[in-house]
Design an enzyme around this catalytic site. Structure first.
Site, PDB file in Angstrom:
ATOM      1  N   GLU A  87      21.606  38.262  16.815  1.00  0.00           N
ATOM      2  CA  GLU A  87      22.354  39.315  17.487  1.00  0.00           C
ATOM      3  C   GLU A  87      21.472  40.464  17.964  1.00  0.00           C
ATOM      4  OE1 GLU A  87      25.356  40.222  14.588  1.00  0.00           O
ATOM      5  OE2 GLU A  87      26.749  38.762  15.419  1.00  0.00           O
ATOM      6  N   GLU A 118      17.537  24.023  -1.031  1.00  0.00           N
ATOM      7  CA  GLU A 118      17.153  25.346  -1.510  1.00  0.00           C
ATOM      8  C   GLU A 118      16.267  25.282  -2.749  1.00  0.00           C
ATOM      9  OE1 GLU A 118      20.519  27.057  -4.452  1.00  0.00           O
ATOM     10  OE2 GLU A 118      21.166  26.862  -2.381  1.00  0.00           O
TER      11      GLU A 118
END
Length: 304
Positions: A87, A118
């Site tokens: 963004e 992860e």
């Protein structure tokens, strides 16, 4: 970092006494419960204001010197980092490589669960090497429960390369330590659904990233007052916003603002400088460059 078998004591894994009868609640009772629990995210941000402010100052300094900002995470935490990074270009007209998100499992992990990845600390370190992190860069590791090996591997590798390291977690330091420059702990308590850190932990992390990236951009001169003067004019909505900013900050009509915007190369910041100083585009470009893109300083130096 805590070993796998001892993570049950973590704050993010605890059972929330306020939601023990969750499966028996009506729709309105569910909304009220979530609303009450989500309110704790605001307090958590307030409690972390000093560490957030330090992270902002350190990051702005690094970016001003030519560094980059990287978010590193897995699962929800990784997706939030990628979202915040994505963004920045449309909001502040930053180059795509200035703020980047690194997620365990790569782009496919944005839409498909890949939480098993992860646990690979070496992959986190490899991602740091792949992006050629240097001492000018800032690496923000995001791990709600604080234990994600991928994130810790990335932070260790970044620290070895001299980068500024920041850790965002939703557990106290005494539960999970991290050898970083700035420790941001967002303590929102146990989740409504036990262990589901996409809830309050995810919400408070989004708030923190909003504050971090936006504040850094403010310090880099991407905002004048509270207007996004470096907005990328890439669609009709943003074009209308650009014209609105020009009209609000000047005495120009919409038609005049549109003409000025085109003369400036569709740069609101440059258009304002041209209007307030009477300089042409090339001269305004040079003046802005002399002041590292800070419009207020450029205008002041010209005596406008």
């Amino acid at each position: 970092m805590q070993p796998l078998e001892t993570r049950g004591h973590l704050l993010t894994e605890q059972v929330n006494s306020n939601s023990l009868n969750l499966d028996q609640l009506s729709a309105i009772e569910l909304v009220e419960l979530f609303n009450c629990e989500d309110a704790k995210t605001i307090t958590a941000i307030a409690d972390a204001k000093l560490s957030l402010a330090e992270a902002i100052d350190r990051t702005a300094l690094s970016l001003r010197q030519g560094g980059r900002l990287f978010y590193v995470g897995a699962g929800t935490s990784g997706r939030l980092g990628v979202l915040d990074a994505a963004e920045c270009p449309p909001t502040f007209c930053t180059p795509p490589d200035l703020v980047q998100g690194i997620i365990a499992g790569g782009a496919s992990a944005l839409v498909r669960s890949s939480e098993g990845l992860e646990d690979r600390a070496d992959d986190g370190a490899a991602a740091i090497a792949h992006h050629h992190i240097t001492q000018l860069d800032v690496v923000v590791g995001i791990a709600a429960g604080g234990t994600t090996p991928y994130v810790h591997g990335a932070l260790r590798a970044a620290r070895q390369r001299g980068a500024t390291t920041i850790f965002i977690a939703c557990v106290p330091i005494e539960q999970v330590s991290a050898d970083v420059d700035v420790n941001i702990r967002l303590l929102v308590g146990a989740e409504v659904v036990a262990g589901s850190t996409r809830l309050k932990a995810g919400t408070v992390t989004k708030l923190a990233l909003n504050i971090l990236s936006t504040s850094v951009m403010v310090k880099l001169g991407k905002v004048y007052g509270n207007r996004m003067i470096d907005v990328a004019v890439t669609n009709q909505k943003l074009h209308d916003r650009a014209l609105g900013i020009l009209q609000d900050l000047t005495d120009l009509s919409r038609e005049e603002a549109g003409f000025l915007l085109e003369r400036s190369g569709r740069s609101v910041k440059l258009a304002l400088l041209m209007h307030w100083t009477g300089l042409e585009k090339a001269e305004s470009d040079r003046l802005l460059a002399d002041h590292q893109g800070n419009l207020r300083q450029a205008v002041s130096s010209h005596g406008a």
